[in-house]
Design a protein around this motif. Structure first.
Motif, PDB file in Angstrom:
ATOM      1  N   ASN A 298     -39.554   2.804 -26.243  1.00  0.00           N
ATOM      2  CA  ASN A 298     -40.792   3.483 -25.858  1.00  0.00           C
ATOM      3  C   ASN A 298     -41.797   2.410 -25.452  1.00  0.00           C
ATOM      4  O   ASN A 298     -41.955   1.409 -26.158  1.00  0.00           O
ATOM      5  CB  ASN A 298     -41.388   4.284 -27.013  1.00  0.00           C
ATOM      6  CG  ASN A 298     -40.645   5.566 -27.289  1.00  0.00           C
ATOM      7  OD1 ASN A 298     -39.702   5.910 -26.593  1.00  0.00           O
ATOM      8  ND2 ASN A 298     -41.060   6.270 -28.320  1.00  0.00           N
ATOM      9  N   VAL A 299     -42.478   2.618 -24.337  1.00  0.00           N
ATOM     10  CA  VAL A 299     -43.516   1.698 -23.871  1.00  0.00           C
ATOM     11  C   VAL A 299     -44.761   2.526 -23.577  1.00  0.00           C
ATOM     12  O   VAL A 299     -44.695   3.512 -22.845  1.00  0.00           O
ATOM     13  CB  VAL A 299     -43.082   0.946 -22.590  1.00  0.00           C
ATOM     14  CG1 VAL A 299     -44.199   0.031 -22.102  1.00  0.00           C
ATOM     15  CG2 VAL A 299     -41.798   0.158 -22.834  1.00  0.00           C
TER      16      VAL A 299
ATOM     17  N   ALA B  90     -43.745  12.460 -27.860  1.00  0.00           N
ATOM     18  CA  ALA B  90     -42.584  11.730 -28.361  1.00  0.00           C
ATOM     19  C   ALA B  90     -42.807  10.223 -28.251  1.00  0.00           C
ATOM     20  O   ALA B  90     -42.609   9.493 -29.207  1.00  0.00           O
ATOM     21  CB  ALA B  90     -41.333  12.154 -27.604  1.00  0.00           C
ATOM     22  N   ALA B  91     -43.190   9.736 -27.095  1.00  0.00           N
ATOM     23  CA  ALA B  91     -43.492   8.313 -26.923  1.00  0.00           C
ATOM     24  C   ALA B  91     -44.964   8.102 -27.227  1.00  0.00           C
ATOM     25  O   ALA B  91     -45.818   8.633 -26.556  1.00  0.00           O
ATOM     26  CB  ALA B  91     -43.165   7.860 -25.507  1.00  0.00           C
ATOM     27  N   GLY B  92     -45.252   7.351 -28.255  1.00  0.00           N
ATOM     28  CA  GLY B  92     -46.640   7.100 -28.624  1.00  0.00           C
ATOM     29  C   GLY B  92     -47.033   7.752 -29.933  1.00  0.00           C
ATOM     30  O   GLY B  92     -47.967   7.321 -30.588  1.00  0.00           O
ATOM     31  N   GLY B  93     -46.340   8.797 -30.323  1.00  0.00           N
ATOM     32  CA  GLY B  93     -46.545   9.436 -31.624  1.00  0.00           C
ATOM     33  C   GLY B  93     -47.995   9.771 -31.916  1.00  0.00           C
ATOM     34  O   GLY B  93     -48.723  10.287 -31.073  1.00  0.00           O
ATOM     35  N   LYS B  94     -48.431   9.447 -33.120  1.00  0.00           N
ATOM     36  CA  LYS B  94     -49.781   9.794 -33.570  1.00  0.00           C
ATOM     37  C   LYS B  94     -50.870   9.098 -32.763  1.00  0.00           C
ATOM     38  O   LYS B  94     -51.992   9.579 -32.678  1.00  0.00           O
ATOM     39  CB  LYS B  94     -49.943   9.448 -35.044  1.00  0.00           C
ATOM     40  CG  LYS B  94     -49.076  10.298 -35.935  1.00  0.00           C
ATOM     41  CD  LYS B  94     -49.233   9.909 -37.383  1.00  0.00           C
ATOM     42  CE  LYS B  94     -48.282  10.730 -38.233  1.00  0.00           C
ATOM     43  NZ  LYS B  94     -48.351  10.325 -39.630  1.00  0.00           N
TER      44      LYS B  94
ATOM     45  N   PHE C  14     -43.673   5.431 -21.038  1.00  0.00           N
ATOM     46  CA  PHE C  14     -42.262   5.447 -20.670  1.00  0.00           C
ATOM     47  C   PHE C  14     -41.407   5.631 -21.917  1.00  0.00           C
ATOM     48  O   PHE C  14     -41.725   5.091 -22.968  1.00  0.00           O
ATOM     49  CB  PHE C  14     -41.845   4.130 -20.003  1.00  0.00           C
ATOM     50  CG  PHE C  14     -42.705   3.748 -18.852  1.00  0.00           C
ATOM     51  CD1 PHE C  14     -42.500   4.303 -17.599  1.00  0.00           C
ATOM     52  CD2 PHE C  14     -43.731   2.831 -19.008  1.00  0.00           C
ATOM     53  CE1 PHE C  14     -43.303   3.946 -16.520  1.00  0.00           C
ATOM     54  CE2 PHE C  14     -44.536   2.459 -17.943  1.00  0.00           C
ATOM     55  CZ  PHE C  14     -44.322   3.020 -16.705  1.00  0.00           C
ATOM     56  N   GLN C  15     -40.317   6.353 -21.774  1.00  0.00           N
ATOM     57  CA  GLN C  15     -39.360   6.511 -22.864  1.00  0.00           C
ATOM     58  C   GLN C  15     -37.966   6.419 -22.253  1.00  0.00           C
ATOM     59  O   GLN C  15     -37.631   7.181 -21.344  1.00  0.00           O
ATOM     60  CB  GLN C  15     -39.556   7.850 -23.564  1.00  0.00           C
ATOM     61  CG  GLN C  15     -38.686   8.017 -24.776  1.00  0.00           C
ATOM     62  CD  GLN C  15     -39.045   9.278 -25.540  1.00  0.00           C
ATOM     63  OE1 GLN C  15     -39.046  10.360 -24.961  1.00  0.00           O
ATOM     64  NE2 GLN C  15     -39.366   9.126 -26.806  1.00  0.00           N
ATOM     65  N   HIS C  16     -37.178   5.463 -22.745  1.00  0.00           N
ATOM     66  CA  HIS C  16     -35.831   5.242 -22.219  1.00  0.00           C
ATOM     67  C   HIS C  16     -34.831   5.337 -23.355  1.00  0.00           C
ATOM     68  O   HIS C  16     -35.022   4.732 -24.410  1.00  0.00           O
ATOM     69  CB  HIS C  16     -35.705   3.853 -21.585  1.00  0.00           C
ATOM     70  CG  HIS C  16     -36.707   3.593 -20.520  1.00  0.00           C
ATOM     71  ND1 HIS C  16     -36.603   4.143 -19.265  1.00  0.00           N
ATOM     72  CD2 HIS C  16     -37.843   2.860 -20.513  1.00  0.00           C
ATOM     73  CE1 HIS C  16     -37.624   3.749 -18.535  1.00  0.00           C
ATOM     74  NE2 HIS C  16     -38.393   2.976 -19.269  1.00  0.00           N
ATOM     75  N   VAL C  17     -33.758   6.089 -23.140  1.00  0.00           N
ATOM     76  CA  VAL C  17     -32.642   6.135 -24.092  1.00  0.00           C
ATOM     77  C   VAL C  17     -31.440   5.590 -23.341  1.00  0.00           C
ATOM     78  O   VAL C  17     -30.934   6.213 -22.410  1.00  0.00           O
ATOM     79  CB  VAL C  17     -32.387   7.569 -24.611  1.00  0.00           C
ATOM     80  CG1 VAL C  17     -31.204   7.577 -25.560  1.00  0.00           C
ATOM     81  CG2 VAL C  17     -33.631   8.111 -25.288  1.00  0.00           C
TER      82      VAL C  17
ATOM     83  N   ALA D  83     -47.864  -1.320 -25.987  1.00  0.00           N
ATOM     84  CA  ALA D  83     -47.106  -1.259 -27.234  1.00  0.00           C
ATOM     85  C   ALA D  83     -45.656  -0.964 -26.863  1.00  0.00           C
ATOM     86  O   ALA D  83     -45.394  -0.085 -26.035  1.00  0.00           O
ATOM     87  CB  ALA D  83     -47.657  -0.170 -28.146  1.00  0.00           C
ATOM     88  N   ILE D  84     -44.735  -1.718 -27.460  1.00  0.00           N
ATOM     89  CA  ILE D  84     -43.312  -1.554 -27.175  1.00  0.00           C
ATOM     90  C   ILE D  84     -42.593  -1.315 -28.494  1.00  0.00           C
ATOM     91  O   ILE D  84     -42.770  -2.068 -29.447  1.00  0.00           O
ATOM     92  CB  ILE D  84     -42.731  -2.804 -26.492  1.00  0.00           C
ATOM     93  CG1 ILE D  84     -43.490  -3.100 -25.208  1.00  0.00           C
ATOM     94  CG2 ILE D  84     -41.242  -2.635 -26.233  1.00  0.00           C
ATOM     95  CD1 ILE D  84     -43.162  -4.438 -24.599  1.00  0.00           C
ATOM     96  N   LEU D  85     -41.802  -0.251 -28.527  1.00  0.00           N
ATOM     97  CA  LEU D  85     -40.988   0.049 -29.702  1.00  0.00           C
ATOM     98  C   LEU D  85     -39.531   0.134 -29.275  1.00  0.00           C
ATOM     99  O   LEU D  85     -39.193   0.845 -28.334  1.00  0.00           O
ATOM    100  CB  LEU D  85     -41.395   1.386 -30.325  1.00  0.00           C
ATOM    101  CG  LEU D  85     -42.744   1.398 -30.998  1.00  0.00           C
ATOM    102  CD1 LEU D  85     -43.788   1.906 -30.049  1.00  0.00           C
ATOM    103  CD2 LEU D  85     -42.679   2.249 -32.225  1.00  0.00           C
ATOM    104  N   ARG D  86     -38.669  -0.603 -29.969  1.00  0.00           N
ATOM    105  CA  ARG D  86     -37.226  -0.553 -29.735  1.00  0.00           C
ATOM    106  C   ARG D  86     -36.588   0.026 -30.979  1.00  0.00           C
ATOM    107  O   ARG D  86     -37.059  -0.196 -32.086  1.00  0.00           O
ATOM    108  CB  ARG D  86     -36.659  -1.955 -29.517  1.00  0.00           C
ATOM    109  CG  ARG D  86     -37.102  -2.628 -28.256  1.00  0.00           C
ATOM    110  CD  ARG D  86     -36.577  -4.054 -28.183  1.00  0.00           C
ATOM    111  NE  ARG D  86     -35.162  -4.150 -28.479  1.00  0.00           N
ATOM    112  CZ  ARG D  86     -34.195  -4.199 -27.561  1.00  0.00           C
ATOM    113  NH1 ARG D  86     -34.512  -4.171 -26.295  1.00  0.00           N
ATOM    114  NH2 ARG D  86     -32.937  -4.289 -27.912  1.00  0.00           N
TER     115      ARG D  86
END
Length: 110
Positions: free
Chosen positions: A36-37, A6-10, A26-29, A50-53
Protein backbone atom coordinates in the motif's frame (compact mmCIF):
# COMPACT_ATOMS: atom_id res chain seq x y z
CA UNK A 1 -16.64 9.06 3.67
CA UNK A 2 -16.73 8.62 7.41
CA UNK A 3 -15.03 5.22 7.32
CA UNK A 4 -11.56 4.27 6.33
CA UNK A 5 -10.31 2.87 3.04
CA UNK A 6 -8.43 -0.37 2.49
CA UNK A 7 -5.20 1.45 1.62
CA UNK A 8 -4.50 4.01 4.31
CA UNK A 9 -6.80 2.59 6.98
CA UNK A 10 -7.67 4.92 9.85
CA UNK A 11 -5.45 7.67 8.47
CA UNK A 12 -7.95 8.03 5.64
CA UNK A 13 -10.76 8.94 8.05
CA UNK A 14 -11.94 12.52 8.59
CA UNK A 15 -9.09 13.63 10.92
CA UNK A 16 -6.42 11.82 8.91
CA UNK A 17 -7.58 13.49 5.70
CA UNK A 18 -7.37 16.90 7.41
CA UNK A 19 -3.76 16.31 8.52
CA UNK A 20 -2.58 14.31 5.50
CA UNK A 21 -4.18 15.58 2.28
CA UNK A 22 -3.94 12.69 -0.17
CA UNK A 23 -2.27 13.18 -3.54
CA UNK A 24 -2.36 9.51 -4.62
CA UNK A 25 -3.37 6.13 -3.18
CA UNK A 26 -2.16 2.78 -4.53
CA UNK A 27 -2.76 -0.80 -3.46
CA UNK A 28 -0.94 -3.69 -5.14
CA UNK A 29 -1.32 -7.42 -4.45
CA UNK A 30 1.51 -9.27 -6.16
CA UNK A 31 2.55 -12.94 -6.14
CA UNK A 32 4.09 -12.93 -2.68
CA UNK A 33 3.59 -9.43 -1.26
CA UNK A 34 0.95 -6.73 -0.83
CA UNK A 35 2.02 -3.08 -0.95
CA UNK A 36 0.00 0.00 0.00
CA UNK A 37 1.34 3.46 -0.90
CA UNK A 38 -0.28 6.70 0.23
CA UNK A 39 1.23 9.90 -1.16
CA UNK A 40 0.17 12.94 0.86
CA UNK A 41 0.86 16.51 1.90
CA UNK A 42 1.25 17.00 5.65
CA UNK A 43 -0.97 19.94 6.63
CA UNK A 44 -1.46 20.50 2.90
CA UNK A 45 2.16 21.66 2.48
CA UNK A 46 4.89 19.08 3.14
CA UNK A 47 5.04 16.29 0.53
CA UNK A 48 5.45 12.75 1.78
CA UNK A 49 4.42 9.15 1.43
CA UNK A 50 3.68 6.14 3.60
CA UNK A 51 4.57 2.67 2.33
CA UNK A 52 3.35 -0.57 3.88
CA UNK A 53 4.54 -4.00 2.73
CA UNK A 54 3.09 -7.25 3.94
CA UNK A 55 2.57 -10.93 3.33
CA UNK A 56 -0.91 -11.90 2.19
CA UNK A 57 -2.94 -15.07 2.52
CA UNK A 58 -6.27 -16.22 1.19
CA UNK A 59 -7.10 -19.09 3.58
CA UNK A 60 -9.31 -17.17 6.03
CA UNK A 61 -11.26 -19.19 8.57
CA UNK A 62 -14.89 -18.50 9.53
CA UNK A 63 -14.12 -16.40 12.68
CA UNK A 64 -11.79 -14.15 10.64
CA UNK A 65 -14.40 -13.72 7.91
CA UNK A 66 -17.10 -12.95 10.50
CA UNK A 67 -14.85 -10.29 12.10
CA UNK A 68 -14.14 -8.72 8.71
CA UNK A 69 -17.86 -8.62 7.90
CA UNK A 70 -18.63 -6.89 11.22
CA UNK A 71 -15.92 -4.27 10.72
CA UNK A 72 -16.46 -3.59 7.03
CA UNK A 73 -18.81 -1.03 5.55
CA UNK A 74 -18.92 -3.01 2.28
CA UNK A 75 -19.77 -6.61 1.40
CA UNK A 76 -16.76 -8.93 1.22
CA UNK A 77 -15.61 -10.16 -2.17
CA UNK A 78 -14.86 -13.85 -2.81
CA UNK A 79 -11.31 -12.55 -3.45
CA UNK A 80 -10.92 -11.19 0.11
CA UNK A 81 -7.42 -11.70 1.54
CA UNK A 82 -5.73 -10.97 4.87
CA UNK A 83 -2.43 -9.07 4.97
CA UNK A 84 0.08 -8.98 7.84
CA UNK A 85 1.75 -5.62 7.25
CA UNK A 86 5.22 -4.68 8.43
CA UNK A 87 5.70 -1.39 10.26
CA UNK A 88 4.98 1.53 7.89
CA UNK A 89 7.81 3.52 6.37
CA UNK A 90 7.10 7.25 6.09
CA UNK A 91 9.18 9.71 4.13
CA UNK A 92 8.77 13.49 4.08
CA UNK A 93 10.02 16.24 1.77
CA UNK A 94 9.99 14.22 -1.41
CA UNK A 95 9.31 10.73 -2.59
CA UNK A 96 12.88 9.59 -2.02
CA UNK A 97 12.74 10.67 1.64
CA UNK A 98 16.02 12.54 1.30
CA UNK A 99 15.38 14.61 4.41
CA UNK A 100 13.19 12.46 6.66
CA UNK A 101 12.67 8.70 6.31
CA UNK A 102 11.10 6.93 9.31
CA UNK A 103 9.96 3.45 10.15
CA UNK A 104 7.05 3.73 12.58
CA UNK A 105 6.41 1.06 15.20
CA UNK A 106 7.06 -2.62 14.80
CA UNK A 107 5.52 -5.15 12.49
CA UNK A 108 3.36 -8.06 13.69
CA UNK A 109 5.08 -10.61 15.91
CA UNK A 110 8.09 -8.40 16.67
Amino acid sequence: SKGSNAAGGKYRGRIGRALFRTDALFQHVLDDVAVNVVQFRLLGLVPGQAILRGAWRRDLDQPELASLRRNSSRPLSPNTIAVAFEAPRVSLFGREGRFVNLQLGRGPGR
